[in-house]
Motif scaffolding. Structure first.
Motif, PDB file in Angstrom:
ATOM      1  N   VAL A 278       0.830  -1.209   0.000  1.00 40.28           N
ATOM      2  CA  VAL A 278       0.000   0.000   0.000  1.00 40.28           C
ATOM      3  C   VAL A 278       0.862   1.256   0.000  1.00 40.28           C
ATOM      4  O   VAL A 278       0.693   2.168  -0.819  1.00 40.28           O
ATOM      5  CB  VAL A 278      -0.941  -0.011   1.229  1.00 40.28           C
ATOM      6  N   THR A 279       1.803   1.301   0.928  1.00 37.37           N
ATOM      7  CA  THR A 279       2.620   2.504   1.100  1.00 37.37           C
ATOM      8  C   THR A 279       3.529   2.737  -0.096  1.00 37.37           C
ATOM      9  O   THR A 279       3.820   3.896  -0.445  1.00 37.37           O
ATOM     10  CB  THR A 279       3.432   2.408   2.400  1.00 37.37           C
ATOM     11  N   SER A 280       3.966   1.672  -0.753  1.00 37.96           N
ATOM     12  CA  SER A 280       4.825   1.832  -1.926  1.00 37.96           C
ATOM     13  C   SER A 280       4.122   2.609  -3.037  1.00 37.96           C
ATOM     14  O   SER A 280       4.752   3.394  -3.755  1.00 37.96           O
ATOM     15  CB  SER A 280       5.274   0.463  -2.447  1.00 37.96           C
ATOM     16  N   VAL A 281       2.816   2.398  -3.185  1.00 35.87           N
ATOM     17  CA  VAL A 281       2.054   3.157  -4.188  1.00 35.87           C
ATOM     18  C   VAL A 281       2.062   4.636  -3.834  1.00 35.87           C
ATOM     19  O   VAL A 281       2.270   5.503  -4.693  1.00 35.87           O
ATOM     20  CB  VAL A 281       0.608   2.632  -4.288  1.00 35.87           C
ATOM     21  N   LEU A 282       1.852   4.947  -2.568  1.00 33.95           N
ATOM     22  CA  LEU A 282       1.851   6.345  -2.135  1.00 33.95           C
ATOM     23  C   LEU A 282       3.233   6.964  -2.288  1.00 33.95           C
ATOM     24  O   LEU A 282       3.370   8.120  -2.718  1.00 33.95           O
ATOM     25  CB  LEU A 282       1.394   6.436  -0.684  1.00 33.95           C
ATOM     26  N   GLU A 283       4.279   6.201  -1.939  1.00 34.40           N
ATOM     27  CA  GLU A 283       5.648   6.718  -2.014  1.00 34.40           C
ATOM     28  C   GLU A 283       6.086   6.988  -3.441  1.00 34.40           C
ATOM     29  O   GLU A 283       6.907   7.889  -3.687  1.00 34.40           O
ATOM     30  CB  GLU A 283       6.611   5.735  -1.347  1.00 34.40           C
ATOM     31  N   ALA A 284       5.539   6.216  -4.377  1.00 35.54           N
ATOM     32  CA  ALA A 284       5.930   6.377  -5.784  1.00 35.54           C
ATOM     33  C   ALA A 284       5.198   7.533  -6.459  1.00 35.54           C
ATOM     34  O   ALA A 284       5.496   7.866  -7.608  1.00 35.54           O
ATOM     35  CB  ALA A 284       5.666   5.078  -6.543  1.00 35.54           C
ATOM     36  N   SER A 285       4.268   8.155  -5.769  1.00 33.48           N
ATOM     37  CA  SER A 285       3.477   9.240  -6.331  1.00 33.48           C
ATOM     38  C   SER A 285       4.145  10.585  -6.070  1.00 33.48           C
ATOM     39  O   SER A 285       5.097  10.677  -5.283  1.00 33.48           O
ATOM     40  CB  SER A 285       2.078   9.240  -5.711  1.00 33.48           C
ATOM     41  N   PRO A 286       3.660  11.662  -6.683  1.00 34.62           N
ATOM     42  CA  PRO A 286       4.198  12.999  -6.394  1.00 34.62           C
ATOM     43  C   PRO A 286       3.805  13.517  -5.004  1.00 34.62           C
ATOM     44  O   PRO A 286       4.214  14.611  -4.634  1.00 34.62           O
ATOM     45  CB  PRO A 286       3.561  13.875  -7.479  1.00 34.62           C
ATOM     46  N   PHE A 287       3.034  12.709  -4.261  1.00 37.76           N
ATOM     47  CA  PHE A 287       2.485  13.179  -2.992  1.00 37.76           C
ATOM     48  C   PHE A 287       3.069  12.438  -1.794  1.00 37.76           C
ATOM     49  O   PHE A 287       2.449  12.388  -0.720  1.00 37.76           O
ATOM     50  CB  PHE A 287       0.964  13.021  -3.010  1.00 37.76           C
ATOM     51  N   ALA A 288       4.255  11.882  -1.936  1.00 37.81           N
ATOM     52  CA  ALA A 288       4.826  11.033  -0.887  1.00 37.81           C
ATOM     53  C   ALA A 288       4.966  11.766   0.441  1.00 37.81           C
ATOM     54  O   ALA A 288       4.843  11.161   1.518  1.00 37.81           O
ATOM     55  CB  ALA A 288       6.177  10.491  -1.331  1.00 37.81           C
ATOM     56  N   GLU A 289       5.209  13.087   0.389  1.00 35.74           N
ATOM     57  CA  GLU A 289       5.389  13.828   1.639  1.00 35.74           C
ATOM     58  C   GLU A 289       4.092  13.969   2.417  1.00 35.74           C
ATOM     59  O   GLU A 289       4.087  14.429   3.570  1.00 35.74           O
ATOM     60  CB  GLU A 289       5.971  15.218   1.351  1.00 35.74           C
ATOM     61  N   ARG A 290       2.978  13.544   1.828  1.00 38.72           N
ATOM     62  CA  ARG A 290       1.689  13.663   2.504  1.00 38.72           C
ATOM     63  C   ARG A 290       1.311  12.389   3.278  1.00 38.72           C
ATOM     64  O   ARG A 290       0.232  12.305   3.859  1.00 38.72           O
ATOM     65  CB  ARG A 290       0.585  13.975   1.493  1.00 38.72           C
ATOM     66  N   ILE A 291       2.182  11.394   3.282  1.00 38.97           N
ATOM     67  CA  ILE A 291       1.913  10.161   4.028  1.00 38.97           C
ATOM     68  C   ILE A 291       2.073  10.442   5.521  1.00 38.97           C
ATOM     69  O   ILE A 291       3.105  10.957   5.943  1.00 38.97           O
ATOM     70  CB  ILE A 291       2.871   9.034   3.602  1.00 38.97           C
ATOM     71  N   ARG A 292       1.082  10.075   6.325  1.00 42.20           N
ATOM     72  CA  ARG A 292       1.151  10.356   7.756  1.00 42.20           C
ATOM     73  C   ARG A 292       0.790   9.158   8.633  1.00 42.20           C
ATOM     74  O   ARG A 292       0.956   9.229   9.860  1.00 42.20           O
ATOM     75  CB  ARG A 292       0.234  11.532   8.117  1.00 42.20           C
ATOM     76  N   THR A 293       0.287   8.091   8.052  1.00 40.57           N
ATOM     77  CA  THR A 293      -0.185   6.981   8.879  1.00 40.57           C
ATOM     78  C   THR A 293       0.221   5.640   8.279  1.00 40.57           C
ATOM     79  O   THR A 293       0.584   5.553   7.108  1.00 40.57           O
ATOM     80  CB  THR A 293      -1.725   6.991   9.001  1.00 40.57           C
ATOM     81  N   LYS A 294       0.136   4.598   9.103  1.00 43.82           N
ATOM     82  CA  LYS A 294       0.284   3.236   8.608  1.00 43.82           C
ATOM     83  C   LYS A 294      -0.977   2.849   7.847  1.00 43.82           C
ATOM     84  O   LYS A 294      -1.956   3.603   7.802  1.00 43.82           O
ATOM     85  CB  LYS A 294       0.542   2.273   9.756  1.00 43.82           C
ATOM     86  N   THR A 295      -1.003   1.645   7.290  1.00 43.21           N
ATOM     87  CA  THR A 295      -2.121   1.233   6.443  1.00 43.21           C
ATOM     88  C   THR A 295      -3.377   0.889   7.232  1.00 43.21           C
ATOM     89  O   THR A 295      -4.487   1.179   6.798  1.00 43.21           O
ATOM     90  CB  THR A 295      -1.719   0.043   5.566  1.00 43.21           C
ATOM     91  N   GLY A 296      -3.244   0.265   8.412  1.00 43.40           N
ATOM     92  CA  GLY A 296      -4.477  -0.114   9.105  1.00 43.40           C
ATOM     93  C   GLY A 296      -4.249  -0.826  10.418  1.00 43.40           C
ATOM     94  O   GLY A 296      -3.131  -0.907  10.939  1.00 43.40           O
TER      95      GLY A 296
END
Length: 365
Positions: A278-296
């Protein structure tokens, strides 16, 4: 109560302690089938590795406790006498040198009362092991979860149908609470999160009484009904009037991350692997700095329980486990998007217990 008591007796033996102690909370309810309040009056159930159980019970709860068909000895106490004599009487009845407790549930004053009654008692935090006995849900428990989720999804549909421009976050929250009760919720799994615009960028926001919904706002709703003692936990993010290009791109990224979590969930996979996908998809996007939480997190009698879906947790997933898959991206001062499903691990893969539409929704109130 017999089979459940036997489970905890066997656990005490496996842990090498004399007994397991349970206090009001999800494990206590699982054993007794009855929910007691956790308050200033200690109520403790002790299940020894060998022999009959015992309990310390406030006198005013004896009537309720009598309905449990409890097979052990009860030591009751009255407010005017204090509870320590009941713990001392327990110690005279049941010899203990070691005790496993729920470290995240037992309060300090109960711990102290046990220690005073049993000088030299070795008290072990066995939260993971005690709560682990309920990590795999039974068919009946899954049915209760499904009912809680169905109620929640009907309530969400009702709220979105009645959403109007200019309503405040607090007014939408009120609509949601009323809809949950009307649809059959026995209680709330937790207090809902209703957050619009910049407030939606705070993962645990509080609804504002003075912010009226405006065109272009993201509106995030994170909530769940409780039914049969089990919790739903659902999040959907919608846009009001229109969604900007940025909003659509962010939403699509979160949706792809959510679906990646579905695709890798199966028996034998680990919580780490699900979060990593899950997180790899977010990290590969232009919005990686917006990740703030684990998946679940796990879901059941508590809205947060094991297994925790995060990198570094190599707990193996097994059939009957239920957890949330809730990736999100949050731009502080801007907006946030979270899409949360409740996932059941099956014998061959997984099944989403949530079915509410995941694709981008633009409300035209």
């Amino acid at each position: 109560m017999g089979p459940r008591l036997s489970e905890y007796a066997a656990l005490a033996a496996r842990l090498g302690v004399d007994a397991v102690a349970l206090v009001p909370g999800p494990n206590f309810t699982r054993v007794t089938g009855h929910s007691f309040h956790s308050n200033e009056r200690p109520l403790v159930l002790l299940i020894p590795a060998e022999g009959a159980p015992a309990a310390v019970v406030p006198n005013l709860e004896l009537g309720s406790f009598a309905h449990l068909d409890f097979p052990g000895t009860v030591f009751d106490w009255r407010d005017q006498d204090g509870y320590q004599p009941a713990f001392d009487a327990l110690a005279s009845h049941m010899a203990l040198s070691s005790l496993a407790v729920e470290g995240q549930v037992m309060r300090v004053f109960v711990h102290h009362a046990l220690a005073a009654a049993y000088p030299g008692l070795r008290i072990v935090d066995a939260e993971r092991d005690i709560s682990g006995l309920r990590i795999r849900k039974t068919a009946g428990e899954i049915a209760a979860l499904e009912r809680a989720i169905e109620i929640s999804e009907r309530a969400l549909a009702n709220v979105l149908d009645n959403l109007r421009m200019g309503q405040t976050e607090k007014q939408v929250e009120s609509l949601l609470l009323q809809a949950l009760v009307a649809e059959g919720a026995e209680d709330m799994a937790f207090h809902p999160i209703v957050a619009a615009a910049d407030n939606s960028a705070l993962p645990h926001a509080h609804a504002r009484p003075d912010y009226a919904i405006r065109p272009g706002d993201a509106l995030l709703l994170d909530f769940g009904a409780r039914w049969g003692g089990f919790c739903a936990d659902i999040t959907r993010t919608v846009f009001v009037g229109h969604a900007t290009d940025e909003a659509e791109h962010v939403y699509d990224t979160v949706l792809r991350a959510n679906l990646a979590g579905h695709s890798v969930t199966r028996p034998g996979a680990t919580a780490h692997q699900v979060d990593d996908a899950v997180t790899s998809v977010l990290e590969a996007s232009p919005f990686a700095e917006r990740i703030r939480t684990k998946t679940g997190h796990g879901l059941g009698r508590e809205v947060h329980e094991a297994p925790y879906i995060m990198r570094g947790n190599h707990q193996v997933l097994e059939p009957g486990m239920v957890f949330t898959n809730e990736p999100g991206l949050y731009r502080i001062g801007g907006f946030g998007v979270r899409i949360e499903d409740d996932i059941l691990v099956t014998e061959t893969g997984c099944r989403s217990l949530t079915s509410f539409r995941r694709e981008l929704i633009v409300i035209a109130p």
